[in-house]
Write a protein that holds these residues in place. Sequence first.
Motif, mmCIF file in Angstrom:
data_model
loop_
_atom_site.group_PDB
_atom_site.id
_atom_site.type_symbol
_atom_site.label_atom_id
_atom_site.label_comp_id
_atom_site.label_asym_id
_atom_site.label_seq_id
_atom_site.Cartn_x
_atom_site.Cartn_y
_atom_site.Cartn_z
ATOM 1 N N GLY A 39 62.657 36.217 -18.942
ATOM 2 C CA GLY A 39 62.077 37.166 -17.987
ATOM 3 C C GLY A 39 60.608 36.895 -17.739
ATOM 4 O O GLY A 39 60.131 36.965 -16.600
ATOM 5 N N ALA A 40 59.864 36.577 -18.798
ATOM 6 C CA ALA A 40 58.434 36.289 -18.646
ATOM 7 C C ALA A 40 58.215 35.014 -17.836
ATOM 8 O O ALA A 40 57.349 34.967 -16.958
ATOM 9 C CB ALA A 40 57.780 36.166 -20.021
ATOM 10 N N GLU A 41 59.003 33.982 -18.133
ATOM 11 C CA GLU A 41 58.865 32.712 -17.421
ATOM 12 C C GLU A 41 59.219 32.851 -15.948
ATOM 13 O O GLU A 41 58.628 32.191 -15.096
ATOM 14 C CB GLU A 41 59.744 31.648 -18.078
ATOM 15 N N GLN A 42 60.188 33.714 -15.645
ATOM 16 C CA GLN A 42 60.638 33.906 -14.261
ATOM 17 C C GLN A 42 59.876 35.036 -13.566
ATOM 18 O O GLN A 42 60.214 35.405 -12.445
ATOM 19 C CB GLN A 42 62.136 34.180 -14.244
ATOM 20 N N LYS A 43 58.885 35.587 -14.246
ATOM 21 C CA LYS A 43 58.058 36.689 -13.706
ATOM 22 C C LYS A 43 58.901 37.901 -13.325
ATOM 23 O O LYS A 43 58.612 38.609 -12.367
ATOM 24 C CB LYS A 43 57.235 36.221 -12.494
ATOM 25 N N LYS A 44 59.966 38.136 -14.102
ATOM 26 C CA LYS A 44 60.816 39.311 -13.904
ATOM 27 C C LYS A 44 60.374 40.359 -14.918
ATOM 28 O O LYS A 44 60.849 40.387 -16.051
ATOM 29 C CB LYS A 44 62.290 38.956 -14.081
ATOM 30 N N VAL A 45 59.444 41.200 -14.488
ATOM 31 C CA VAL A 45 58.788 42.157 -15.373
ATOM 32 C C VAL A 45 59.788 43.116 -16.029
ATOM 33 O O VAL A 45 59.718 43.364 -17.233
ATOM 34 C CB VAL A 45 57.694 42.943 -14.610
ATOM 35 N N ALA A 46 60.718 43.638 -15.263
ATOM 36 C CA ALA A 46 61.682 44.600 -15.805
ATOM 37 C C ALA A 46 62.565 43.943 -16.875
ATOM 38 O O ALA A 46 62.795 44.531 -17.938
ATOM 39 C CB ALA A 46 62.543 45.191 -14.696
ATOM 40 N N ASP A 47 63.035 42.731 -16.609
ATOM 41 C CA ASP A 47 63.866 42.012 -17.583
ATOM 42 C C ASP A 47 63.076 41.712 -18.852
ATOM 43 O O ASP A 47 63.561 41.905 -19.965
ATOM 44 C CB ASP A 47 64.385 40.694 -17.002
ATOM 45 N N ARG A 48 61.845 41.230 -18.653
ATOM 46 C CA ARG A 48 60.996 40.914 -19.800
ATOM 47 C C ARG A 48 60.776 42.159 -20.653
ATOM 48 O O ARG A 48 61.014 42.156 -21.848
ATOM 49 C CB ARG A 48 59.641 40.372 -19.340
ATOM 50 N N SER A 49 60.366 43.230 -20.023
ATOM 51 C CA SER A 49 60.042 44.458 -20.753
ATOM 52 C C SER A 49 61.260 45.059 -21.447
ATOM 53 O O SER A 49 61.176 45.481 -22.599
ATOM 54 C CB SER A 49 59.422 45.491 -19.811
ATOM 55 N N HIS A 50 62.379 45.106 -20.745
ATOM 56 C CA HIS A 50 63.593 45.698 -21.313
ATOM 57 C C HIS A 50 64.031 44.952 -22.572
ATOM 58 O O HIS A 50 64.280 45.560 -23.618
ATOM 59 C CB HIS A 50 64.714 45.681 -20.264
ATOM 60 N N ASN A 51 64.113 43.634 -22.479
ATOM 61 C CA ASN A 51 64.576 42.838 -23.612
ATOM 62 C C ASN A 51 63.545 42.778 -24.731
ATOM 63 O O ASN A 51 63.902 42.809 -25.908
ATOM 64 C CB ASN A 51 64.970 41.437 -23.148
ATOM 65 N N LEU A 52 62.293 42.731 -24.355
ATOM 66 C CA LEU A 52 61.220 42.735 -25.335
ATOM 67 C C LEU A 52 61.253 44.030 -26.155
ATOM 68 O O LEU A 52 61.126 44.006 -27.379
ATOM 69 C CB LEU A 52 59.910 42.605 -24.560
ATOM 70 N N MET A 53 61.471 45.153 -25.502
ATOM 71 C CA MET A 53 61.518 46.436 -26.211
ATOM 72 C C MET A 53 62.740 46.527 -27.118
ATOM 73 O O MET A 53 62.674 47.124 -28.189
ATOM 74 C CB MET A 53 61.476 47.613 -25.232
ATOM 75 N N ARG A 54 63.842 45.940 -26.719
ATOM 76 C CA ARG A 54 65.028 45.948 -27.585
ATOM 77 C C ARG A 54 64.760 45.133 -28.851
ATOM 78 O O ARG A 54 65.106 45.556 -29.958
ATOM 79 C CB ARG A 54 66.247 45.426 -26.828
ATOM 80 N N ALA A 55 64.117 43.970 -28.694
ATOM 81 C CA ALA A 55 63.755 43.154 -29.863
ATOM 82 C C ALA A 55 62.738 43.909 -30.722
ATOM 83 O O ALA A 55 62.864 43.946 -31.953
ATOM 84 C CB ALA A 55 63.192 41.810 -29.408
ATOM 85 N N PHE A 56 61.753 44.521 -30.085
ATOM 86 C CA PHE A 56 60.732 45.302 -30.797
ATOM 87 C C PHE A 56 61.390 46.404 -31.624
ATOM 88 O O PHE A 56 61.047 46.606 -32.796
ATOM 89 C CB PHE A 56 59.757 45.910 -29.780
ATOM 90 N N ASP A 57 62.339 47.112 -31.026
ATOM 91 C CA ASP A 57 63.025 48.202 -31.726
ATOM 92 C C ASP A 57 63.783 47.705 -32.956
ATOM 93 O O ASP A 57 63.820 48.379 -33.981
ATOM 94 C CB ASP A 57 63.981 48.938 -30.787
ATOM 95 N N ILE A 58 64.387 46.538 -32.852
ATOM 96 C CA ILE A 58 65.105 45.970 -33.998
ATOM 97 C C ILE A 58 64.120 45.660 -35.123
ATOM 98 O O ILE A 58 64.371 45.988 -36.286
ATOM 99 C CB ILE A 58 65.906 44.714 -33.589
ATOM 100 N N ILE A 59 62.990 45.050 -34.780
ATOM 101 C CA ILE A 59 61.985 44.721 -35.802
ATOM 102 C C ILE A 59 61.423 46.000 -36.406
ATOM 103 O O ILE A 59 61.233 46.085 -37.631
ATOM 104 C CB ILE A 59 60.865 43.846 -35.204
ATOM 105 N N ALA A 60 61.204 47.014 -35.590
ATOM 106 C CA ALA A 60 60.713 48.295 -36.107
ATOM 107 C C ALA A 60 61.721 48.908 -37.080
ATOM 108 O O ALA A 60 61.347 49.466 -38.122
ATOM 109 C CB ALA A 60 60.421 49.251 -34.956
ATOM 110 N N GLU A 61 63.001 48.778 -36.765
ATOM 111 C CA GLU A 61 64.049 49.296 -37.651
ATOM 112 C C GLU A 61 64.097 48.499 -38.956
ATOM 113 O O GLU A 61 64.209 49.083 -40.039
ATOM 114 C CB GLU A 61 65.408 49.241 -36.947
ATOM 115 N N LEU A 62 64.013 47.192 -38.867
ATOM 116 C CA LEU A 62 63.981 46.369 -40.075
ATOM 117 C C LEU A 62 62.791 46.755 -40.953
ATOM 118 O O LEU A 62 62.906 46.854 -42.172
ATOM 119 C CB LEU A 62 63.913 44.880 -39.710
ATOM 120 N N ASN A 63 61.664 46.998 -40.310
ATOM 121 C CA ASN A 63 60.459 47.388 -41.040
ATOM 122 C C ASN A 63 60.636 48.756 -41.709
ATOM 123 O O ASN A 63 60.263 48.944 -42.860
ATOM 124 C CB ASN A 63 59.251 47.400 -40.100
ATOM 125 N N ALA A 64 61.231 49.681 -40.975
ATOM 126 C CA ALA A 64 61.407 51.047 -41.492
ATOM 127 C C ALA A 64 62.377 51.110 -42.670
ATOM 128 O O ALA A 64 62.286 52.018 -43.492
ATOM 129 C CB ALA A 64 61.883 51.970 -40.373
#
Length: 133
Positions: A39-64
């Motif tokens: 998404g970032a490479e293709q300048k698709k902001v919504a795709d980048r943000s959506h997938n980035l937040m899903r990965a972020f949430d997984i890491i936050a859960e692993l941390n918690a």
Amino acid sequence: MANPYQKYKQTSVLSASREQILLMLYEGAIKFTKLAIQGAEQKKVADRSHNLMRAFDIIAELNATLDHKVGGELAQQLEQLYVYMMERYTQANLKGDPEPLRENLKILENLYDGWKLAVEKLKKESEQKGGAA
């Protein structure tokens, strides 16, 4: 009614061991980070943000879910790494830069490989003990 694939996924998660769930979480974080890079490479902001937040949430859960009493120094090091990764996701989201995502992907793949080896070793040891009884 859920489609058969969704039912299968739900059953596989519900019947998975803690070790399998850990690997599934890493697989998900890797998948979503790759999609965010795309998404970032293709300048698709919504795709980048959506997938980035899903990965972020997984890491936050692993941390918690880190158990510092049992994990000791390893848990502390993982916590520092997870916090660093969450900061990199945030930077990637704010700037639209895929480089922090690529960095996180390398970290995730290394962690996944390490955990996978540990899980396989644990499984093999468990089978040997079970076979000796």
